[in-house]
Design a protein around this motif. Structure first.
Motif, mmCIF file in Angstrom:
data_model
loop_
_atom_site.group_PDB
_atom_site.id
_atom_site.type_symbol
_atom_site.label_atom_id
_atom_site.label_comp_id
_atom_site.label_asym_id
_atom_site.label_seq_id
_atom_site.Cartn_x
_atom_site.Cartn_y
_atom_site.Cartn_z
ATOM 1 N N UNK A 128 0.795 -1.218 0.000
ATOM 2 C CA UNK A 128 0.000 0.000 0.000
ATOM 3 C C UNK A 128 0.838 1.285 0.000
ATOM 4 N N UNK A 129 1.917 1.354 0.794
ATOM 5 C CA UNK A 129 2.722 2.592 0.764
ATOM 6 C C UNK A 129 3.216 2.937 -0.646
ATOM 7 N N UNK A 132 0.251 4.328 -2.664
ATOM 8 C CA UNK A 132 -0.128 5.685 -2.272
ATOM 9 C C UNK A 132 0.914 6.701 -2.727
ATOM 10 N N UNK A 133 2.180 6.325 -2.677
ATOM 11 C CA UNK A 133 3.240 7.237 -3.134
ATOM 12 C C UNK A 133 3.066 7.504 -4.625
ATOM 13 N N UNK A 136 0.089 9.801 -5.286
ATOM 14 C CA UNK A 136 0.460 11.192 -5.007
ATOM 15 C C UNK A 136 1.275 11.793 -6.146
ATOM 16 N N UNK A 161 -9.003 -2.660 -0.340
ATOM 17 C CA UNK A 161 -8.140 -1.899 0.585
ATOM 18 C C UNK A 161 -7.486 -0.734 -0.150
ATOM 19 N N UNK A 165 -7.994 3.261 0.799
ATOM 20 C CA UNK A 165 -6.854 4.134 1.106
ATOM 21 C C UNK A 165 -6.775 5.304 0.130
ATOM 22 N N UNK A 168 -8.952 8.279 0.633
ATOM 23 C CA UNK A 168 -8.629 9.177 1.743
ATOM 24 C C UNK A 168 -7.538 10.163 1.370
ATOM 25 N N UNK A 169 -6.824 9.901 0.278
ATOM 26 C CA UNK A 169 -5.744 10.835 -0.045
ATOM 27 C C UNK A 169 -6.015 11.668 -1.303
ATOM 28 N N UNK B 113 -2.944 -0.197 7.232
ATOM 29 C CA UNK B 113 -3.435 0.562 6.086
ATOM 30 C C UNK B 113 -3.720 2.018 6.469
ATOM 31 N N UNK B 114 -4.320 2.195 7.642
ATOM 32 C CA UNK B 114 -4.608 3.555 8.107
ATOM 33 C C UNK B 114 -3.312 4.345 8.259
ATOM 34 N N UNK B 116 -0.512 3.818 6.705
ATOM 35 C CA UNK B 116 0.052 4.097 5.375
ATOM 36 C C UNK B 116 -0.620 5.329 4.761
ATOM 37 N N UNK B 117 -1.924 5.428 4.970
ATOM 38 C CA UNK B 117 -2.657 6.592 4.456
ATOM 39 C C UNK B 117 -2.157 7.865 5.131
ATOM 40 N N UNK B 120 1.207 8.797 3.849
ATOM 41 C CA UNK B 120 1.154 9.335 2.482
ATOM 42 C C UNK B 120 0.688 10.797 2.509
ATOM 43 N N UNK B 149 -11.159 8.279 10.446
ATOM 44 C CA UNK B 149 -11.437 6.952 9.889
ATOM 45 C C UNK B 149 -10.625 5.892 10.630
#
Lengths: 662, 227
Positions: A128-129, A132-133, A136, A161, A165, A168-169, B113-114, B116-117, B120, B149
């Motif tokens: 996941x990291x 998300x990177x 972004x 998942x 995630x 949220x970003x 996961x939270x 990681x968010x 980020x 969340x």
């Protein structure tokens, strides 16, 4: 006279937007209209159709249903939005070694660790990291995101998942592969997700535009959209799954053909302005391609009508190659008879051309360009030549050789006009089958005289009589339609035009058409009737039906059958649930069965119980979704398909006529 | 015997018609950015024309906004909800409590996961130039949402969401005199460290100071304006 509930069917095709007003119970067509499709803003053409139909009492309309080539065209012309595709657990080396990456429908794709195996077990932890990177990093360069994880139909956890995630970003719309397809083909699923993401905004804008057109015409009724398999979905559903509208136009025309003719088994041939489409009706239904629809270069996992389309229609461009052979299509142009009807200057030029000597009358003179609209300044940076061309055409259409001379270029490619055509700033006119129909008096709507002059000019250049040229063109068109018919019905690749002395297939084909052999007769016998659809169908298909020893059926209103088909379908919602074994840690014993739907999953020890739960859940969900989508008392059919050892696909399909009550 | 995994979080917005959603987002933005000033009268017809959507659609959107507390209906008509000191007082005391609670729970329960968010968002925030106020603000908002969340309490997250919606306008109100967003980047880092370390007390106290600092500044500016 009191009428039953009325429904309005609309089809926005590549050339025309058709509309019909229909009494739903008696199936009587009360009004029909055709108007030109306005590609830059579809709602204009749609509103025009609604206006022309002259609805007395908008309140009596209980449903508006629409089929559209919007999705198909947006894909073919690369007009979808920019999408980044996030691939989880895909093997980059494998994908690239088979060049599968070309099929993803977006140049922006990225690989991440994660995904599941074919037992639904996590193959690798989700990174996941890294996802998300990446999001972004790219979020300002794309309009939407698509996520496809390996074996996600068996276990969508990583896709879900990732969605939770990403939401949220950033604010981009996110499409998940498993929501669109329960098939296991990972490349098709990724392609489908990417295409869906790229079409989201396109179809949403379209739906909002149609609703506005409806509200301006005081029509307050549910709006339905035709799927590629001919069934209906609510507009809200379509806004989320635009990819399902792929092929909705041709599917609607096949359904309309069946609705109007009442035939349960037939070959449907729809000759439009731009294309000719083939579909098959079996047992009252349009046949469906189970392996998924293909659009342009992209193979998807979207279920759609099984159909074939060729770029030949009434407005196909007739040209000659350097050896004087005739070519038709696939480009579509405005018929010269129409252009001359609209512009006196064009009529005069074509008339003068027919008097010229051979040296001065190359076929280039039969291609005209004209200005459709002024370019919006913000949209396009025009080059000096493009601006000069637009200025020149402001005074009226001109033939290509004259444009070349006036702008002092050597070749038209120097003018950079592709983009101007694509954006519908310039239009192109030329000799078309429609013009030839004007010259033999079979279809006369615009300037038959101009068509006649144009044909004479071509005759002079080709040293041929008008009858000979017309004959050649009809033969070329019907041969091409016949070749496609054979390949559509047999699933064999189309016959290459080969030397018929050496190639048996080609010889057999031509001998069946033209009885070439003195002693040996062959023939093609199509055992089902042909339903002809589209304006030119009545004129071109008789000969084809004769050659196939079949019957041509032209139902009343066959020229607007596609709009009829838009209201002829049932509202349908399908829910598929996968049931498959869960193995013990050692991997030898089955310890439970997983019941996996699109939104959640259960593990149950007993197989029978698991299947029961799957059946109940699927039935319940498809039923409630169908009711929500506007189906009237939908019926659920259940099927359980064995999908490998101990694995099952439970499919519930809820289907019903559209609800027409207030 | 059965384990049930529910993946989908509720997405009520998903069930609202797309054109209503468009109108809602459009007007919401106008209100939070103070293009529609607090207390000003709303003319639904003019709005419909301006946005290019139907009147019916705009009215639906306005009633959703009323539900959010951004629009007020009265006998006289519709207007944008007021912001005043009394209102601010009520808003801040509740948000202070809930956000502190939210940070404590996030430290205790936040999933990988939270985290990681949150990481980020923090690193994105750190990479943005201090003068890109709108983007910084947007990320600040998302960071607070993400902590809510991560608390794992859906009702808490929903209650906070409404308070965030109200607070956004305050931010635009004080925007010209704001200098603490860059410093928020530091605060978010230490907050995230506390959450990572599962230190609920520390997370709660950082959040408390963070939110209180914001409201104190707003209060100062608003009372100065009143004078």
């Amino acid at each position: 006279m009191t009428k039953g509930p009325l429904v309005l069917g609309i089809d926005t095709g590549g050339t025309y937007t058709d509309g019909v007003l229909l009494d739903y119970r008696s199936r009587e067509i009360l009004a029909a209209h055709k108007s030109l499709t306005t590609k830059r803003d579809f709602s204009l053409g749609i509103e025009e159709v609604i206006r022309q139909i002259e609805i007395e009492d908008p309140d009596a309309i209980r449903m508006v249903s629409i089929s559209t080539t919007l999705a198909t065209n947006a894909i073919a012309e690369g007009k979808g939005k920019r999408v980044a595709l996030l691939l989880i657990g895909y093997d980059p080396e494998l994908i690239e070694s088979f060049s599968l990456d070309k099929r993803f429908a977006t140049p922006e794709y990225h690989y991440f660790n994660g995904g599941h195996d074919l037992y639904g077990k996590e193959k690798q932890p989700l990174d996941l990291p890294a996802i998300l990177a990446k999001v972004n990093e790219i979020k300002d360069q794309v309009d939407a995101l698509a996520v496809s994880s390996y074996f996600s139909p068996l276990n969508p956890e990583h896709e879900q998942r990732t969605l939770n995630a990403i939401e949220k970003i950033c604010d981009l719309p996110v499409v998940l592969g498993h929501q669109l397809s329960t098939r296991l083909g990972s490349v098709e699923r990724a392609t489908t997700a990417a295409l869906n993401a790229s079409l989201l905004a396109v179809l949403q804008d379209f739906i909002v535009a149609v609703r506005q057109a409806m509200e301006r015409r005081k029509i307050e009724a549910p709006l339905m959209v035709v799927r590629g398999d001919g069934t209906l979905m609510s507009d809200e559903f379509a806004a989320r799954t635009p990819v399902e509208t792929i092929h909705s136009g041709p599917a609607a025309s096949a359904i309309g053909g069946r609705f109007l003719s009442g035939l349960d088994d037939a070959l449907v041939i729809d000759i439009g302005g731009t294309t000719t489409d083939f579909a098959l009706i079996k047992g009252g239904r349009v046949t469906i391609s189970e392996e998924g629809a293909t659009v342009g270069a992209y193979k998807t996992s979207v279920k759609a009508a099984d159909l074939l389309s060729i770029g030949i229609g009434g407005d196909s461009h007739i040209r000659t190659d350097h050896e004087g052979h005739y070519l038709i299509g696939p480009g579509r142009v405005v018929p010269l008879s129409y252009l001359a009807h609209k512009h006196e200057s064009v009529f005069q030029r074509i008339k003068a051309l027919s008097k010229r000597t051979w040296e001065q009358s190359s076929p280039d003179w039969l291609e005209y360009w004209f200005l459709l609209r002024e370019p919006a300044e913000s949209h396009l940076k025009l080059s000096a030549r493009q601006a000069g061309l637009i200025e020149l055409l402001r005074h009226g259409p001109l033939p290509v050789p004259e444009i070349i001379r006036k702008l002092q270029v050597l070749h038209i490619s120097q003018l950079g006009t592709d983009e101007l055509f694509r954006q519908e700033i310039l239009g192109r006119a030329g000799l078309t089958p429609t013009d030839l129909l004007h010259t033999d008096g079979r279809f006369v709507r615009w300037s038959a005289e101009a068509a006649e002059f144009a044909l004479q000019s071509l005759c002079r250049y080709q040293f041929e009589e008008p009858e000979v040229i017309r004959d050649r063109i009809w033969k070329l068109m019907s041969e091409s339609i016949l070749r496609t018919t054979l390949s559509f019905l047999t699933r064999l690749p189309e016959l290459e035009q080969a030397n018929s002395d050496e190639n048996f297939g080609e010889w057999f084909f031509l001998n069946s058409l033209y009885a070439m052999h003195p002693d040996l007769a062959t023939s093609l016998n199509l055992r089902i009737p042909i339903i002809g659809i589209g304006a030119p169908a009545g004129l071109l298909l008789k000969d084809i039906a004769d050659k196939l020893h079949s019957e041509l059926v032209l139902p009343d209103h066959y020229h607007v059958a596609n709009a009829v088909g838009a209201v002829g379908g049932s509202v349908m919602v399908e829910e598929e649930i996968l049931v498959y074994p869960v193995f013990s840690e050692a991997g030898l014993d089955v310890i439970a069965y997983r019941v996996q739907s699109k939104t959640d999953s259960d593990e149950i020890e007993d197989l029978e119980e698991a299947l029961m739960l799957a059946r109940e859940t699927a039935a319940e969900r498809s039923l409630s979704a169908a009711i929500r989508s506007g189906a009237d008392q939908p019926q659920v059919t259940l099927s359980v398909e064995n999908d490998g050892i101990d694995s099952y696909r439970v499919r519930a399909r809820a289907m019903g006529n559209p609800r027409l009550m207030r | 015997m059965t384990t049930n995994v529910q993946y989908l979080e509720d997405m009520p917005m998903d069930l609202i018609r797309i054109d209503t959603r468009k109108a809602y987002e459009n007007i919401h933005k106008k209100i939070t950015r103070l293009e529609l000033a607090p207390g000003s009268v709303l003319n639904d017809q003019a709005l419909a024309e301006e946005i290019g959507l139907e009147l019916k659609t705009v009215r639906e959107a306005l009633s959703l906004l009323a539900h959010d507390g951004l629009v007020t209906f009265s006998e006289q008509g519709m207007y944008v909800s007021e912001i005043n000191l009394a209102e601010l007082e009520q808003l801040s005391e509740l948000r202070l409590q809930l956000e502190t609670f939210s940070a404590r729970l996030a430290a205790r329960r936040g999933s990988p996961d939270d985290l990681a968010v949150l990481e980020a968002l923090r690193s994105e925030q750190a990479s943005i130039a201090p003068d890109e106020m709108e983007r910084l603000f947007d990320l600040d908002h998302k960071f607070h949402q993400a902590i809510a969340a991560a608390s794992g309490n859906r009702h808490l997250a929903r209650a906070l969401e409404q308070l965030f919606g109200q607070s956004q306008r305050l931010w635009y109100l004080v925007l010209p005199e704001l200098d603490f967003l860059p410093e928020a980047v530091e605060t978010h880092l230490s907050l995230l460290q506390a959450i990572n370390a599962r230190d609920g007390d520390q997370a709660a106290s950082i959040m408390h100071a963070h939110v209180k600092g914001f409201y104190d500044k707003v209060k100062t500016i608003l009372s100065a304006d009143d004078r």
